[in-house]
Scaffold this motif. Structure first.
Motif, PDB file in Angstrom:
ATOM      1  N   ARG A  89      10.395  -8.752 -14.159  1.00 45.94           N
ATOM      2  CA  ARG A  89      10.993  -9.945 -13.526  1.00 45.94           C
ATOM      3  C   ARG A  89      11.411  -9.653 -12.098  1.00 45.94           C
ATOM      4  O   ARG A  89      11.162 -10.444 -11.196  1.00 45.94           O
ATOM      5  CB  ARG A  89      12.190 -10.435 -14.341  1.00 45.94           C
ATOM      6  CG  ARG A  89      11.785 -11.087 -15.658  1.00 45.94           C
ATOM      7  CD  ARG A  89      12.951 -11.734 -16.345  1.00 45.94           C
ATOM      8  NE  ARG A  89      13.487 -12.812 -15.515  1.00 45.94           N
ATOM      9  CZ  ARG A  89      14.671 -13.369 -15.712  1.00 45.94           C
ATOM     10  NH1 ARG A  89      15.446 -12.958 -16.686  1.00 45.94           N
ATOM     11  NH2 ARG A  89      15.088 -14.341 -14.938  1.00 45.94           N
ATOM     12  N   PHE A  94       3.804 -10.638 -13.298  1.00 44.42           N
ATOM     13  CA  PHE A  94       3.469 -11.403 -14.491  1.00 44.42           C
ATOM     14  C   PHE A  94       2.764 -10.547 -15.540  1.00 44.42           C
ATOM     15  O   PHE A  94       3.049 -10.652 -16.735  1.00 44.42           O
ATOM     16  CB  PHE A  94       2.599 -12.606 -14.107  1.00 44.42           C
ATOM     17  CG  PHE A  94       2.229 -13.490 -15.256  1.00 44.42           C
ATOM     18  CD1 PHE A  94       3.184 -14.248 -15.919  1.00 44.42           C
ATOM     19  CD2 PHE A  94       0.905 -13.580 -15.692  1.00 44.42           C
ATOM     20  CE1 PHE A  94       2.843 -15.076 -16.974  1.00 44.42           C
ATOM     21  CE2 PHE A  94       0.557 -14.405 -16.761  1.00 44.42           C
ATOM     22  CZ  PHE A  94       1.536 -15.147 -17.393  1.00 44.42           C
ATOM     23  N   TRP A  97       5.242  -8.472 -17.341  1.00 45.20           N
ATOM     24  CA  TRP A  97       6.078  -9.338 -18.177  1.00 45.20           C
ATOM     25  C   TRP A  97       5.329  -9.711 -19.453  1.00 45.20           C
ATOM     26  O   TRP A  97       5.900  -9.671 -20.548  1.00 45.20           O
ATOM     27  CB  TRP A  97       6.488 -10.585 -17.402  1.00 45.20           C
ATOM     28  CG  TRP A  97       7.280 -11.560 -18.216  1.00 45.20           C
ATOM     29  CD1 TRP A  97       8.613 -11.509 -18.482  1.00 45.20           C
ATOM     30  CD2 TRP A  97       6.782 -12.713 -18.901  1.00 45.20           C
ATOM     31  NE1 TRP A  97       8.980 -12.563 -19.296  1.00 45.20           N
ATOM     32  CE2 TRP A  97       7.870 -13.315 -19.561  1.00 45.20           C
ATOM     33  CE3 TRP A  97       5.524 -13.292 -19.013  1.00 45.20           C
ATOM     34  CZ2 TRP A  97       7.732 -14.471 -20.326  1.00 45.20           C
ATOM     35  CZ3 TRP A  97       5.386 -14.446 -19.777  1.00 45.20           C
ATOM     36  CH2 TRP A  97       6.484 -15.020 -20.425  1.00 45.20           C
ATOM     37  N   SER A 101       6.278  -9.411 -23.708  1.00 41.27           N
ATOM     38  CA  SER A 101       6.655 -10.707 -24.270  1.00 41.27           C
ATOM     39  C   SER A 101       5.850 -11.067 -25.509  1.00 41.27           C
ATOM     40  O   SER A 101       4.698 -10.668 -25.658  1.00 41.27           O
ATOM     41  CB  SER A 101       6.473 -11.798 -23.208  1.00 41.27           C
ATOM     42  OG  SER A 101       7.318 -11.537 -22.117  1.00 41.27           O
ATOM     43  N   VAL A 109       4.292 -19.939 -20.880  1.00 41.95           N
ATOM     44  CA  VAL A 109       4.609 -19.711 -19.466  1.00 41.95           C
ATOM     45  C   VAL A 109       3.342 -19.261 -18.737  1.00 41.95           C
ATOM     46  O   VAL A 109       2.777 -18.218 -19.059  1.00 41.95           O
ATOM     47  CB  VAL A 109       5.717 -18.644 -19.306  1.00 41.95           C
ATOM     48  CG1 VAL A 109       5.999 -18.375 -17.833  1.00 41.95           C
ATOM     49  CG2 VAL A 109       6.979 -19.052 -20.028  1.00 41.95           C
ATOM     50  N   PHE A 114       5.830 -18.548 -14.076  1.00 39.82           N
ATOM     51  CA  PHE A 114       6.576 -17.286 -13.998  1.00 39.82           C
ATOM     52  C   PHE A 114       6.956 -16.991 -12.547  1.00 39.82           C
ATOM     53  O   PHE A 114       8.099 -16.659 -12.260  1.00 39.82           O
ATOM     54  CB  PHE A 114       5.731 -16.142 -14.573  1.00 39.82           C
ATOM     55  CG  PHE A 114       6.388 -14.799 -14.473  1.00 39.82           C
ATOM     56  CD1 PHE A 114       7.300 -14.379 -15.416  1.00 39.82           C
ATOM     57  CD2 PHE A 114       6.092 -13.943 -13.410  1.00 39.82           C
ATOM     58  CE1 PHE A 114       7.920 -13.137 -15.317  1.00 39.82           C
ATOM     59  CE2 PHE A 114       6.694 -12.705 -13.302  1.00 39.82           C
ATOM     60  CZ  PHE A 114       7.607 -12.299 -14.259  1.00 39.82           C
ATOM     61  N   ARG A 117       9.642 -19.379 -11.422  1.00 37.89           N
ATOM     62  CA  ARG A 117      10.899 -19.095 -12.109  1.00 37.89           C
ATOM     63  C   ARG A 117      11.588 -17.847 -11.545  1.00 37.89           C
ATOM     64  O   ARG A 117      12.803 -17.763 -11.517  1.00 37.89           O
ATOM     65  CB  ARG A 117      10.578 -18.908 -13.595  1.00 37.89           C
ATOM     66  CG  ARG A 117      11.721 -18.867 -14.521  1.00 37.89           C
ATOM     67  CD  ARG A 117      11.276 -19.116 -15.939  1.00 37.89           C
ATOM     68  NE  ARG A 117      10.749 -17.921 -16.576  1.00 37.89           N
ATOM     69  CZ  ARG A 117      10.419 -17.858 -17.854  1.00 37.89           C
ATOM     70  NH1 ARG A 117      10.522 -18.921 -18.622  1.00 37.89           N
ATOM     71  NH2 ARG A 117       9.964 -16.747 -18.370  1.00 37.89           N
ATOM     72  N   ASN A 118      10.800 -16.875 -11.091  1.00 40.32           N
ATOM     73  CA  ASN A 118      11.359 -15.592 -10.656  1.00 40.32           C
ATOM     74  C   ASN A 118      11.274 -15.370  -9.148  1.00 40.32           C
ATOM     75  O   ASN A 118      11.585 -14.285  -8.673  1.00 40.32           O
ATOM     76  CB  ASN A 118      10.661 -14.448 -11.393  1.00 40.32           C
ATOM     77  CG  ASN A 118      11.012 -14.449 -12.857  1.00 40.32           C
ATOM     78  OD1 ASN A 118      12.102 -14.064 -13.238  1.00 40.32           O
ATOM     79  ND2 ASN A 118      10.111 -14.925 -13.692  1.00 40.32           N
ATOM     80  N   ASP A 182      11.040 -15.340 -25.358  1.00 43.41           N
ATOM     81  CA  ASP A 182      11.815 -16.035 -24.321  1.00 43.41           C
ATOM     82  C   ASP A 182      13.015 -16.712 -24.969  1.00 43.41           C
ATOM     83  O   ASP A 182      12.871 -17.340 -26.025  1.00 43.41           O
ATOM     84  CB  ASP A 182      10.940 -17.088 -23.631  1.00 43.41           C
ATOM     85  CG  ASP A 182      10.587 -16.696 -22.210  1.00 43.41           C
ATOM     86  OD1 ASP A 182      10.829 -15.547 -21.829  1.00 43.41           O
ATOM     87  OD2 ASP A 182      10.058 -17.556 -21.485  1.00 43.41           O
TER      88      ASP A 182
END
Length: 194
Positions: A89, A94, A97, A101, A109, A114, A117-118, A182
């Motif tokens: 993150r 990505f 991540w 995940s 996502v 992503f 969001r980050n 998540d």
């Protein structure tokens, strides 16, 4: 003997009963709040076991374990997984991540989501409070962390440059490996950090 008449004694008895019920309700509410704090951890702006950085940053990105979490047999493995996700993150990576995940999280996502969001988010002061096995290779991990972000990128209900988070994280086993789900709605609390 006028004080013993029903018109006098019934109201007095009702007042005494209501007062006793009020005391019992207050004691039960305090007990319930204590139980919730014990289950989730400190829900105030200061994270238990982690000093809130005074410089306005999110703090160090290193994931820490509380004594309770450290006593769990798979603590090192779980800490390493969470650390890899925090690093992904913070680096806006990505691919890394995705490697940490769950399949349902990855399916929900996109790379663009992503990144959005980050984009400005930095995660730090992460602590794993407890590790609770729930069966079938799943774990619930109450955590705390701090984020900094552009207020426009913060959750709409708390548009702040720094947030303190309390998140009940879920880990699942997929193809023999632990993965992070998540956080679902209702599994996190966030407040602006001073």
């Amino acid at each position: 003997m006028r004080l013993l008449r029903p018109a006098v004694t019934v109201p007095i008895a009702l007042v005494l009963v209501l007062a006793a019920l009020g005391v019992v309700a207050a004691l039960l509410a305090d007990r319930a709040a204590g139980t919730a704090r014990d289950a989730l951890g400190d829900t105030g702006p200061a994270l238990a076991g982690v000093a809130l950085p005074e410089d306005g940053t999110a703090g160090p990105p290193t994931v820490a374990l509380s004594p309770s979490a450290a006593a769990f047999p798979r603590a090192a493995e779980i800490r390493d997984l969470v650390q890899r996700q925090v690093d992904a993150r913070n680096a806006d990576n990505f691919v890394d991540w995705v490697s940490t995940s769950s399949a349902t999280s990855v399916a929900s996502v996109s790379a663009a989501q992503f990144a959005d969001r980050n984009r400005t988010v930095k995660v730090g002061s992460v602590i794993l409070r407890r590790i609770d096995p729930v069966g079938n290779g799943e774990f619930v991990v109450p955590t705390g962390w701090v984020t900094t972000q552009d207020p426009a990128a913060a959750p709409p209900d708390v548009p702040a440059p720094r947030l303190c988070w309390q998140v009940s994280m879920t880990l699942v086993t997929e193809r023999g490996e632990l993965k992070i789900v998540d956080p679902m709605a209702g599994s996190s609390l966030r407040t602006p950090c001073a």
